[in-house]
Design a protein around this motif. Structure first.
Motif, PDB file in Angstrom:
ATOM      1  N   LYS A   1       0.978  -1.322  -0.202  1.00 18.84           N
ATOM      2  CA  LYS A   1      -0.136   0.017  -0.675  1.00 18.84           C
ATOM      3  C   LYS A   1       0.696   1.068  -0.112  1.00 18.84           C
ATOM      4  CE  LYS A   1      -3.670   2.067   2.943  1.00 18.84           C
ATOM      5  NZ  LYS A   1      -4.588   1.724   4.031  1.00 18.84           N
ATOM      6  N   VAL A   2       0.911   2.236  -1.285  1.00 21.18           N
ATOM      7  CA  VAL A   2       1.427   3.742  -1.004  1.00 21.18           C
ATOM      8  C   VAL A   2       0.703   4.451  -0.401  1.00 21.18           C
ATOM      9  CG1 VAL A   2       2.269   4.274  -3.227  1.00 21.18           C
ATOM     10  CG2 VAL A   2       2.655   2.042  -3.129  1.00 21.18           C
TER      11      VAL A   2
ATOM     12  N   GLU B   1      -1.478  13.415 -10.847  1.00 22.37           N
ATOM     13  CA  GLU B   1      -1.168  12.946 -11.902  1.00 22.37           C
ATOM     14  C   GLU B   1      -0.713  11.538 -10.923  1.00 22.37           C
ATOM     15  OE1 GLU B   1       2.598  12.899 -15.245  1.00 22.37           O
ATOM     16  OE2 GLU B   1       1.834  15.134 -14.099  1.00 22.37           O
ATOM     17  N   LEU B   2       0.314  11.769 -10.281  1.00 22.82           N
ATOM     18  CA  LEU B   2       1.178  10.478  -9.349  1.00 22.82           C
ATOM     19  C   LEU B   2       0.083  10.058  -8.541  1.00 22.82           C
ATOM     20  CD1 LEU B   2       4.443  12.902  -7.114  1.00 22.82           C
ATOM     21  CD2 LEU B   2       4.155  11.766  -9.290  1.00 22.82           C
ATOM     22  N   LEU B   3      -0.806  10.343  -7.997  1.00 16.69           N
ATOM     23  CA  LEU B   3      -1.649   9.555  -7.457  1.00 16.69           C
ATOM     24  C   LEU B   3      -2.521   8.668  -8.495  1.00 16.69           C
ATOM     25  CD1 LEU B   3      -3.126   9.167  -4.606  1.00 16.69           C
ATOM     26  CD2 LEU B   3      -4.937  10.802  -5.312  1.00 16.69           C
ATOM     27  N   HIS B   4      -2.844   8.723  -9.759  1.00 16.11           N
ATOM     28  CA  HIS B   4      -3.173   8.121 -10.858  1.00 16.11           C
ATOM     29  C   HIS B   4      -1.762   7.080 -11.434  1.00 16.11           C
ATOM     30  CE1 HIS B   4      -4.855   7.067 -14.428  1.00 16.11           C
ATOM     31  NE2 HIS B   4      -4.284   7.236 -14.907  1.00 16.11           N
ATOM     32  N   VAL B   5      -0.669   7.581 -11.806  1.00 16.52           N
ATOM     33  CA  VAL B   5      -0.332   6.504 -12.466  1.00 16.52           C
ATOM     34  C   VAL B   5       0.085   5.860 -11.237  1.00 16.52           C
ATOM     35  CG1 VAL B   5       1.033   8.445 -14.021  1.00 16.52           C
ATOM     36  CG2 VAL B   5       2.459   7.858 -11.486  1.00 16.52           C
ATOM     37  N   SER B   6       0.289   6.372  -9.602  1.00 17.79           N
ATOM     38  CA  SER B   6       0.988   4.923  -8.397  1.00 17.79           C
ATOM     39  C   SER B   6      -0.374   3.732  -8.039  1.00 17.79           C
ATOM     40  CB  SER B   6       1.194   5.599  -7.577  1.00 17.79           C
ATOM     41  OG  SER B   6       1.359   4.861  -6.343  1.00 17.79           O
TER      42      SER B   6
ATOM     43  N   PRO C   1      -2.223  -0.030  -4.672  1.00 20.75           N
ATOM     44  CA  PRO C   1      -3.698   0.611  -3.917  1.00 20.75           C
ATOM     45  C   PRO C   1      -2.364   1.664  -3.979  1.00 20.75           C
ATOM     46  CG  PRO C   1      -4.461  -1.263  -3.466  1.00 20.75           C
ATOM     47  CD  PRO C   1      -2.482  -1.583  -4.191  1.00 20.75           C
ATOM     48  N   THR C   2      -3.016   3.208  -3.449  1.00 23.15           N
ATOM     49  CA  THR C   2      -2.796   4.019  -3.222  1.00 23.15           C
ATOM     50  C   THR C   2      -3.391   5.708  -2.537  1.00 23.15           C
ATOM     51  OG1 THR C   2      -0.873   3.571  -5.254  1.00 23.15           O
ATOM     52  CG2 THR C   2      -0.444   6.616  -4.320  1.00 23.15           C
ATOM     53  N   GLU C   3      -2.485   5.913  -1.154  1.00 17.85           N
ATOM     54  CA  GLU C   3      -3.892   7.172  -0.755  1.00 17.85           C
ATOM     55  C   GLU C   3      -3.408   8.122  -0.500  1.00 17.85           C
ATOM     56  OE1 GLU C   3      -5.254   5.585   3.156  1.00 17.85           O
ATOM     57  OE2 GLU C   3      -6.656   3.600   1.743  1.00 17.85           O
ATOM     58  N   LEU C   4      -3.512   9.489  -0.100  1.00 17.79           N
ATOM     59  CA  LEU C   4      -3.011  11.387  -0.091  1.00 17.79           C
ATOM     60  C   LEU C   4      -2.618  10.751   1.336  1.00 17.79           C
ATOM     61  CD1 LEU C   4      -3.821  14.137  -3.167  1.00 17.79           C
ATOM     62  CD2 LEU C   4      -1.328  12.735  -2.493  1.00 17.79           C
ATOM     63  N   ILE C   5      -1.503  10.844   1.897  1.00 18.41           N
ATOM     64  CA  ILE C   5      -1.715  11.057   3.279  1.00 18.41           C
ATOM     65  C   ILE C   5      -1.649  12.811   3.939  1.00 18.41           C
ATOM     66  CG2 ILE C   5      -0.968  10.963   5.099  1.00 18.41           C
ATOM     67  CD1 ILE C   5       0.592   8.653   3.351  1.00 18.41           C
TER      68      ILE C   5
END
Length: 424
Positions: free
Chosen positions: A275-276, A292-297, A302-306
């Motif tokens: 999990k990123v 953009e980084l959220l999309h490519v990740s 699975p990726t979330e903004l913190i």
């Protein structure tokens, strides 16, 4: 017979008076071992109870070595905090200019009268400016050095008793100047402590602290129960925190385990899948192309903004433990990568030409915790500098292709490698 009895009685009485006078004169003439007289310390009815609190005052002394902040760390033997005078007092002690200037210590030639006696005191500074602090500096400049200093006392159980150890947090009027006795840093409602007090509380309850602040001492609503005594004497008082080696893996890992334990988070489960997390910043050094980084990740895992900005200290530590990779621009929130689970990866994103940033200190600290990677912007056009500002506070457009390469490398390390292999 009666005359002989009276003669013996008066002879014995006279001898007793001579011994008493000699003992009193000896006590008055002593330079190094003065005793504060009971008659000046208690009423006749209270003397039996108070007599145990009368300190035997020996000549003060100190030894100093290099410290982290301030640059001199000193241990002073036999020192008193005079709250009314807003000074520390030593008794017939050799001078130490830097120590005495920073901490407002005065040397006197009279023994102390104390309302309270403590074995060990620890006076330390933390970053505080215009009502705010900094999460990185709280860990780096205060909590980690303080932990390294206190861990032996914690092992011996002395931090469980305020008669054995007392912590004296303080702030400066400005960097490396005198402490600010008027600071409002420690005045707050009991149910909403500021982040720095949430963090300091891992060392113990409020009864273990005596903030160096007249705003606290004069408040009837204070949360600090230790402020009631006027003159507090210490057998040893440590001023400043020691220098520490931030590349010491054992120290940093022990500190992380200590914080988790104190926050009741020692038994958090490990993530069951990669999990990123990408740290979102609000004011400066932001990631311009965050979406953009959220999309490519998310195309990889699975990726979330913190967003740590509104979280309590405990929430920040708990949330961080749920990720196996966290990436963030150099800044305070990145310090939370200390609390990643074992085997997880921290990624520091370093802006272009950031020579004035402390990214190297971040690198050393996070490497000591575990797996660590760095990405550096090599493109001048990637930086959007604030008006009149330099590269160190610029927002950054992170090259998404390079970010994916760094992210893929992170997923081949530690817990990510094991989770991916186990899921195939």
């Amino acid at each position: 017979m009666e005359q002989k009895f009276l003669q013996v009685f008066y002879t014995a009485l006279f001898a007793w008076l001579l011994v008493s006078v000699a003992a009193t004169q000896h006590g008055d003439d002593s330079e190094d071992d003065g005793v504060v007289g009971a008659e000046s310390f208690c009423d006749a009815e209270e003397c039996t109870e108070k007599i145990t609190e009368i300190p035997i005052v020996t000549r003060s002394s100190h030894e100093c070595t290099f410290g982290h902040h301030p640059r001199q760390k000193c241990t002073v033997h036999h020192v008193m905090l005079d709250k009314q005078a807003r000074t520390f007092k030593t008794y017939k002690s050799p001078d130490s200019e830097q120590l005495y200037t920073t901490w407002n210590i005065v040397n006197i030639d009279k023994p102390f009268k104390c309302d309270r006696n403590v074995k060990h005191g620890f006076a330390f500074l933390f970053y505080y400016y215009k009502g705010q602090s900094n999460y990185f500096h709280l860990h780096y400049d205060t909590l980690i050095p303080l932990y390294s200093q206190l861990k032996d006392y914690m092992m011996e159980g002395e931090l469980n008793s305020a008669s054995d150890v007392l912590l004296l947090p303080s702030v400066e009027t400005s960097r490396l100047k005198v402490i600010d006795w008027n600071t409002a840093a420690f005045t707050y409602e009991q149910d909403s402590p500021p982040i720095w007090m949430q963090m300091l509380s891992v060392f113990g309850p409020s009864s273990l602290f005596l903030p160096l602040s007249t705003a606290v001492w004069g408040s009837e609503d204070t949360v600090w129960s230790s402020v009631e005594h006027e003159n507090v004497c210490f057998e040893q008082l440590h001023f400043g925190v020691p220098q520490v080696d931030y590349s010491d893996n054992d120290l940093i890992k022990d500190y992380v385990l200590f914080v988790r334990h104190q926050l009741g988070l020692a038994d958090l489960p490990l993530p069951h899948a990669p999990k990123v997390g990408i740290i979102s910043r609000k004011n400066r050094r932001r990631i311009v192309n965050e979406d953009e980084l959220l999309h490519v990740s998310r195309n990889i895992f699975p990726t979330e903004l913190i967003d740590y900005s509104d979280m309590t200290f405990r929430q920040q530590v708990e949330v961080t433990h749920s990720f196996t990779v966290i990436a963030g621009i150099n800044g305070a929130g990145l310090t939370n990568c200390l609390f990643l689970p074992a085997g997880a990866v921290a990624i520091q994103l370093v802006p272009f030409n950031a020579t004035n940033l402390n990214y190297k200190q971040f690198g050393i600290l996070l490497k000591s915790r575990g797996h660590y990677l760095e990405w550096h912007s090599s493109e001048p056009d990637s930086s959007i500098k604030p008006p009149g500002g330099g590269f160190e506070n610029a927002d950054t457009v992170v090259n998404s292709n390079q970010f994916v390469i760094t992210l893929v490398e992170a997923l081949t390390l530690g817990i990510n490698k094991n989770l991916i292999a186990g899921g195939i």
